[in-house]
Design a protein around this motif. Structure first.
Motif, PDB file in Angstrom:
ATOM      1  N   ILE A 157      -9.547  -0.089 -13.350  1.00  0.00           N
ATOM      2  CA  ILE A 157     -10.482  -0.057 -12.221  1.00  0.00           C
ATOM      3  C   ILE A 157     -11.802   0.584 -12.625  1.00  0.00           C
ATOM      4  O   ILE A 157     -11.850   1.443 -13.499  1.00  0.00           O
ATOM      5  CB  ILE A 157      -9.894   0.692 -11.001  1.00  0.00           C
ATOM      6  CG1 ILE A 157      -9.499   2.124 -11.364  1.00  0.00           C
ATOM      7  CG2 ILE A 157      -8.713  -0.034 -10.421  1.00  0.00           C
ATOM      8  CD1 ILE A 157      -8.985   2.949 -10.181  1.00  0.00           C
ATOM      9  N   THR A 162     -17.851   6.520  -2.154  1.00  0.00           N
ATOM     10  CA  THR A 162     -18.342   5.981  -0.884  1.00  0.00           C
ATOM     11  C   THR A 162     -18.389   7.161   0.085  1.00  0.00           C
ATOM     12  O   THR A 162     -17.884   8.242  -0.228  1.00  0.00           O
ATOM     13  CB  THR A 162     -17.399   4.890  -0.325  1.00  0.00           C
ATOM     14  OG1 THR A 162     -16.141   5.495   0.014  1.00  0.00           O
ATOM     15  CG2 THR A 162     -17.187   3.756  -1.311  1.00  0.00           C
ATOM     16  N   SER A 206       0.846  -1.194   0.000  1.00  0.00           N
ATOM     17  CA  SER A 206       0.000   0.000   0.000  1.00  0.00           C
ATOM     18  C   SER A 206       0.881   1.243   0.000  1.00  0.00           C
ATOM     19  O   SER A 206       2.048   1.197   0.372  1.00  0.00           O
ATOM     20  CB  SER A 206      -0.938  -0.001   1.208  1.00  0.00           C
ATOM     21  OG  SER A 206      -0.188  -0.055   2.407  1.00  0.00           O
ATOM     22  N   THR A 262      -7.211  -1.503  -5.141  1.00  0.00           N
ATOM     23  CA  THR A 262      -8.266  -0.605  -4.669  1.00  0.00           C
ATOM     24  C   THR A 262      -7.674   0.780  -4.444  1.00  0.00           C
ATOM     25  O   THR A 262      -6.502   0.921  -4.084  1.00  0.00           O
ATOM     26  CB  THR A 262      -8.927  -1.103  -3.369  1.00  0.00           C
ATOM     27  OG1 THR A 262      -7.936  -1.245  -2.365  1.00  0.00           O
ATOM     28  CG2 THR A 262      -9.648  -2.418  -3.577  1.00  0.00           C
ATOM     29  N   TYR A 283     -13.842   6.154  -5.382  1.00  0.00           N
ATOM     30  CA  TYR A 283     -13.447   4.833  -4.894  1.00  0.00           C
ATOM     31  C   TYR A 283     -13.344   3.923  -6.108  1.00  0.00           C
ATOM     32  O   TYR A 283     -14.266   3.847  -6.926  1.00  0.00           O
ATOM     33  CB  TYR A 283     -14.475   4.257  -3.913  1.00  0.00           C
ATOM     34  CG  TYR A 283     -14.146   2.826  -3.555  1.00  0.00           C
ATOM     35  CD1 TYR A 283     -13.172   2.552  -2.606  1.00  0.00           C
ATOM     36  CD2 TYR A 283     -14.762   1.768  -4.208  1.00  0.00           C
ATOM     37  CE1 TYR A 283     -12.828   1.240  -2.300  1.00  0.00           C
ATOM     38  CE2 TYR A 283     -14.433   0.454  -3.911  1.00  0.00           C
ATOM     39  CZ  TYR A 283     -13.460   0.200  -2.956  1.00  0.00           C
ATOM     40  OH  TYR A 283     -13.113  -1.094  -2.668  1.00  0.00           O
ATOM     41  N   CYS A 324      -8.757   4.796  -2.900  1.00  0.00           N
ATOM     42  CA  CYS A 324      -9.651   5.749  -2.250  1.00  0.00           C
ATOM     43  C   CYS A 324      -9.032   7.130  -2.428  1.00  0.00           C
ATOM     44  O   CYS A 324      -7.933   7.396  -1.936  1.00  0.00           O
ATOM     45  CB  CYS A 324      -9.812   5.423  -0.764  1.00  0.00           C
ATOM     46  SG  CYS A 324     -10.835   6.633   0.116  1.00  0.00           S
ATOM     47  N   TYR A 338      -3.032  -1.613 -14.770  1.00  0.00           N
ATOM     48  CA  TYR A 338      -4.247  -1.782 -13.979  1.00  0.00           C
ATOM     49  C   TYR A 338      -5.448  -1.165 -14.687  1.00  0.00           C
ATOM     50  O   TYR A 338      -5.316  -0.308 -15.559  1.00  0.00           O
ATOM     51  CB  TYR A 338      -4.093  -1.173 -12.581  1.00  0.00           C
ATOM     52  CG  TYR A 338      -3.904   0.328 -12.557  1.00  0.00           C
ATOM     53  CD1 TYR A 338      -4.995   1.193 -12.485  1.00  0.00           C
ATOM     54  CD2 TYR A 338      -2.639   0.880 -12.605  1.00  0.00           C
ATOM     55  CE1 TYR A 338      -4.820   2.555 -12.459  1.00  0.00           C
ATOM     56  CE2 TYR A 338      -2.454   2.249 -12.571  1.00  0.00           C
ATOM     57  CZ  TYR A 338      -3.551   3.090 -12.503  1.00  0.00           C
ATOM     58  OH  TYR A 338      -3.369   4.455 -12.483  1.00  0.00           O
ATOM     59  N   CYS A 368     -14.780   8.203   0.434  1.00  0.00           N
ATOM     60  CA  CYS A 368     -13.959   8.441  -0.759  1.00  0.00           C
ATOM     61  C   CYS A 368     -14.756   9.172  -1.838  1.00  0.00           C
ATOM     62  O   CYS A 368     -15.780   8.664  -2.286  1.00  0.00           O
ATOM     63  CB  CYS A 368     -13.473   7.117  -1.338  1.00  0.00           C
ATOM     64  SG  CYS A 368     -12.709   5.999  -0.152  1.00  0.00           S
ATOM     65  N   LYS A 391      -5.681  -7.815  -7.245  1.00  0.00           N
ATOM     66  CA  LYS A 391      -6.674  -6.744  -7.121  1.00  0.00           C
ATOM     67  C   LYS A 391      -5.999  -5.444  -6.694  1.00  0.00           C
ATOM     68  O   LYS A 391      -4.986  -5.462  -5.998  1.00  0.00           O
ATOM     69  CB  LYS A 391      -7.733  -7.128  -6.097  1.00  0.00           C
ATOM     70  CG  LYS A 391      -8.557  -8.329  -6.511  1.00  0.00           C
ATOM     71  CD  LYS A 391      -9.598  -8.668  -5.481  1.00  0.00           C
ATOM     72  CE  LYS A 391     -10.391  -9.894  -5.938  1.00  0.00           C
ATOM     73  NZ  LYS A 391     -11.413 -10.259  -4.961  1.00  0.00           N
ATOM     74  N   ALA A 439     -12.036  -0.033  -7.670  1.00  0.00           N
ATOM     75  CA  ALA A 439     -11.599  -1.405  -7.454  1.00  0.00           C
ATOM     76  C   ALA A 439     -11.442  -2.062  -8.818  1.00  0.00           C
ATOM     77  O   ALA A 439     -12.255  -1.848  -9.718  1.00  0.00           O
ATOM     78  CB  ALA A 439     -12.604  -2.177  -6.604  1.00  0.00           C
ATOM     79  N   THR A 483      -4.069   0.258  -2.478  1.00  0.00           N
ATOM     80  CA  THR A 483      -3.699  -1.052  -1.969  1.00  0.00           C
ATOM     81  C   THR A 483      -3.648  -2.029  -3.140  1.00  0.00           C
ATOM     82  O   THR A 483      -4.579  -2.076  -3.954  1.00  0.00           O
ATOM     83  CB  THR A 483      -4.717  -1.552  -0.924  1.00  0.00           C
ATOM     84  OG1 THR A 483      -4.765  -0.608   0.145  1.00  0.00           O
ATOM     85  CG2 THR A 483      -4.322  -2.909  -0.382  1.00  0.00           C
TER      86      THR A 483
END
Length: 189
Positions: A131, A136, A38, A163, A142, A165, A129, A139, A161, A144, A180
């Protein structure tokens, strides 16, 4: 004599290329271990968003992010000596055309992250990557999705994976992302 020397040299070069190609590929599927890293990234550069004020959709062709040392919760210890940067593009629908105060309704981002030694030099890890984003309560953005790194241009071969924020932080005058990255990876030979 020159022909014999040339043939021996050619066979030697082919052998070296074959051996080095095998060493790189051998990371695939070998000794995979869990990875969990992270870091915090700051948006350091952003292209002009193309925004449609009627729909709230914005397209940003180029975003540059930079961060500090990576925290390694699981995985190769060498990753703890790296800093993270990223280049991405995004297409997102915001609740307002004033992006620092807006939340994302939906959208997607894709890009490349780089892990480089804190001492500098070429990236040790290059990961792609993709996403899907929304928001949220914690965030504004957000996200993922999935990441992948190949041994041909990285010290690890893996996938998993990712993620994110992201919130606008007035103190810094920019967006700040908590990222992360989890999954499985094998250290290249």
């Amino acid at each position: 004599m020159n022909k014999i020397f040339a043939v021996v040299l050619a066979i030697t070069l082919v052998s070296i290329i074959t051996i080095s190609g095998t060493a790189t590929a051998s990371a695939k599927g070998k000794n995979k271990q869990p990875i969990d890293i992270s870091s915090t990234l700051f948006v350091t550069g952003i292209g002009d968003p193309e925004t449609n004020p009627n729909s709230g959709w914005s397209t940003i062709e180029s975003e540059t992010l930079a961060g500090g040392l990576v925290t390694v919760n699981a995985g190769p210890e060498i990753l703890g000596t790296t800093v993270i940067t990223a280049e991405q593009s995004s297409h997102e629908q915001f609740t307002s055309d004033f992006l620092p105060a807006a939340n994302v309704k939906k959208g997607k981002s894709k890009g490349t992250f780089y892990l480089t030694s804190y001492l500098g030099g070429d990236p040790l890890v290059v990961g792609k990557y993709s996403i899907k984003v929304s928001s949220t309560p914690e965030c504004q953005i957000y996200g993922a999705g999935k990441w992948k790194s190949k041994a041909k241009n990285s010290i690890i071969d893996g996938h998993g994976k990712i993620t994110v924020c992201t919130n606008f932080v007035p103190t810094y005058g920019t967006f700040v992302s908590e990222v992360t990255v989890t999954g499985n990876a094998a250290l290249a030979d």
